[in-house]
Design an enzyme around this catalytic site. Structure first.
Site, mmCIF file in Angstrom:
data_model
loop_
_atom_site.group_PDB
_atom_site.id
_atom_site.type_symbol
_atom_site.label_atom_id
_atom_site.label_comp_id
_atom_site.label_asym_id
_atom_site.label_seq_id
_atom_site.Cartn_x
_atom_site.Cartn_y
_atom_site.Cartn_z
ATOM 1 N N GLN A 34 -5.194 -1.445 9.423
ATOM 2 C CA GLN A 34 -5.103 -2.802 8.874
ATOM 3 C C GLN A 34 -5.744 -3.795 9.846
ATOM 4 O OE1 GLN A 34 -3.919 -3.551 5.815
ATOM 5 N NE2 GLN A 34 -4.360 -5.719 6.118
ATOM 6 N N ASP A 72 -11.566 2.723 3.744
ATOM 7 C CA ASP A 72 -11.980 1.322 3.704
ATOM 8 C C ASP A 72 -13.500 1.185 3.601
ATOM 9 O OD1 ASP A 72 -10.156 -0.786 3.689
ATOM 10 O OD2 ASP A 72 -9.585 -0.466 5.781
ATOM 11 N N LYS A 119 0.847 -1.206 0.000
ATOM 12 C CA LYS A 119 0.000 0.000 0.000
ATOM 13 C C LYS A 119 0.876 1.246 0.000
ATOM 14 C CE LYS A 119 -3.878 -2.193 2.282
ATOM 15 N NZ LYS A 119 -4.414 -2.652 3.568
HETATM 16 N N1 GUN Z 1 -7.384 -6.915 6.057
HETATM 17 C C1 GUN Z 1 -7.751 -7.706 5.017
HETATM 18 N N2 GUN Z 1 -8.422 -6.991 4.098
HETATM 19 C C2 GUN Z 1 -8.473 -5.723 4.559
HETATM 20 C C3 GUN Z 1 -9.022 -4.521 4.028
HETATM 21 O O1 GUN Z 1 -9.624 -4.471 2.951
HETATM 22 N N3 GUN Z 1 -8.859 -3.416 4.803
HETATM 23 C C4 GUN Z 1 -8.229 -3.454 6.009
HETATM 24 N N4 GUN Z 1 -8.142 -2.331 6.689
HETATM 25 N N5 GUN Z 1 -7.698 -4.550 6.508
HETATM 26 C C5 GUN Z 1 -7.824 -5.677 5.786
#
Ligand code: GUN
Length: 300
Positions: A98, A121, A54
């Protein structure tokens, strides 16, 4: 018949290019740089890989990346205090925590502490409610990526039968909401669904997001249907050597590809779209925060 393979890697690169173009113009015309903060608590190896990717892609499209890596024993109070600071920081337009978080932290409380307008998100209850009521929301990245691929293939989705297998908050439920908003007839199937193969065989659009390796087989697929495989599962691959693994989706690709009209592969299908859509959401959040028009084709 063999299905068209939907190239998520190429599609994601196209999205990143579009985002990068907008970012360049934003800086030139408005002296604005979209900023994304990513918060990682603990040492989960998969999460570390995601967060690294990311950060790298955020910088590649010209945005500012702010990484906060906190130790596994960080208190909930300290994490909430960090979010309060990020919420108040005008250089930060998107915040992502996350998941999963360590078990001593209440994930719902944490997610709902993020300013909804910075919730790239789309997990905050305000955004979930806005999406469900057809209002302007931040939309979860993976379902947004799936929607973009479906619109690209079909144009209008109106009147199509869509079946989403899986009812998670991250993918299944928001995917169903997005398909409903695009006027599909939507069914959510899950582990307790009776005659699930029969339900799936009615789908013009079949989205698999259950996290069970190769559960959806070719005989579940209506001839010509579009199959979107959200699953990323590591399974043992002894043919590649001891302790080797390979990635498979929730769809049994070899059998499904013979029935479907189009299908996303794993890897290289939905996976790359998620981060691309995270960048698109960060751009959208920055536009909204500054009263600028939203980027076309990058939102739901
Ligand atoms: N962990 C697995 N997929 C995601 C996601 O799409 N966003 C976040 N914040 N954590 C994750």
């Amino acid at each position: 018949m063999t299905a068209d393979i939907i190239d998520g890697k190429a599609f994601a690169a196209e999205i990143r290019n579009k985002v990068a173009g907008h970012v360049t113009r934003m800086q030139a015309d408005h002296d604005l740089v979209p900023g994304l903060a990513v918060v990682l608590v603990g040492e989960d190896p998969a999460s570390q890989v995601y967060v690294r990717n990311k950060g790298k892609q955020t910088v590649e499209v010209g945005m500012a990346s702010f990484e906060h890596r906190l130790s596994e024993d960080t208190s909930q109070a300290d994490l909430l205090a960090l979010l309060d600071r990020l919420n108040a920081d005008p250089e930060i337009h998107g915040i992502l925590v996350q998941l999963p978080l360590p078990s001593h932290i209440d994930s719902d409380l944490v997610i709902n502490r993020i300013d909804p307008s910075k919730d790239v998100d789309g997990f905050h209850i305000s955004n979930v409610g806005l999406l469900a009521t057809g209002q302007k929301a931040m939309v979860p990245c993976t379902p947004l990526g799936c929607l973009m691929m479906l619109r690209d293939r079909h144009g209008s989705l109106s009147g199509m039968n869509a079946v989403v297998v899986g009812r998670s908050n991250i993918v299944g439920k928001p995917m169903a909401q997005l398909l409903l908003r695009d006027s599909c007839t939507v069914t959510i199937a899950h582990s307790r669904t009776r005659d699930i193969a029969e339900v799936c065989r009615r789908a013009d659009i079949l989205v698999a997001a259950v996290g069970r390796p190769e559960m959806v087989t070719g005989d579940w697929v209506k001839p010509g249907a579009t199959v979107i495989d959200v699953g990323i599962n590591r399974i043992p691959a002894p043919e590649r050597g001891a302790d080797k693994y390979r990635l498979v989706g929730d769809v049994h690709f070899e059998s499904a590809v013979a029935a479907a009209g189009a299908i996303t592969p794993v890897p290289g299908g939905v996976g790359p779209m998620t981060i691309a859509c995270l960048l698109a959401n960060t751009l959208t959040a920055c536009c909204r925060a500054n009263g600028l028009p939203e980027p076309e084709g990058l939102t739901a």
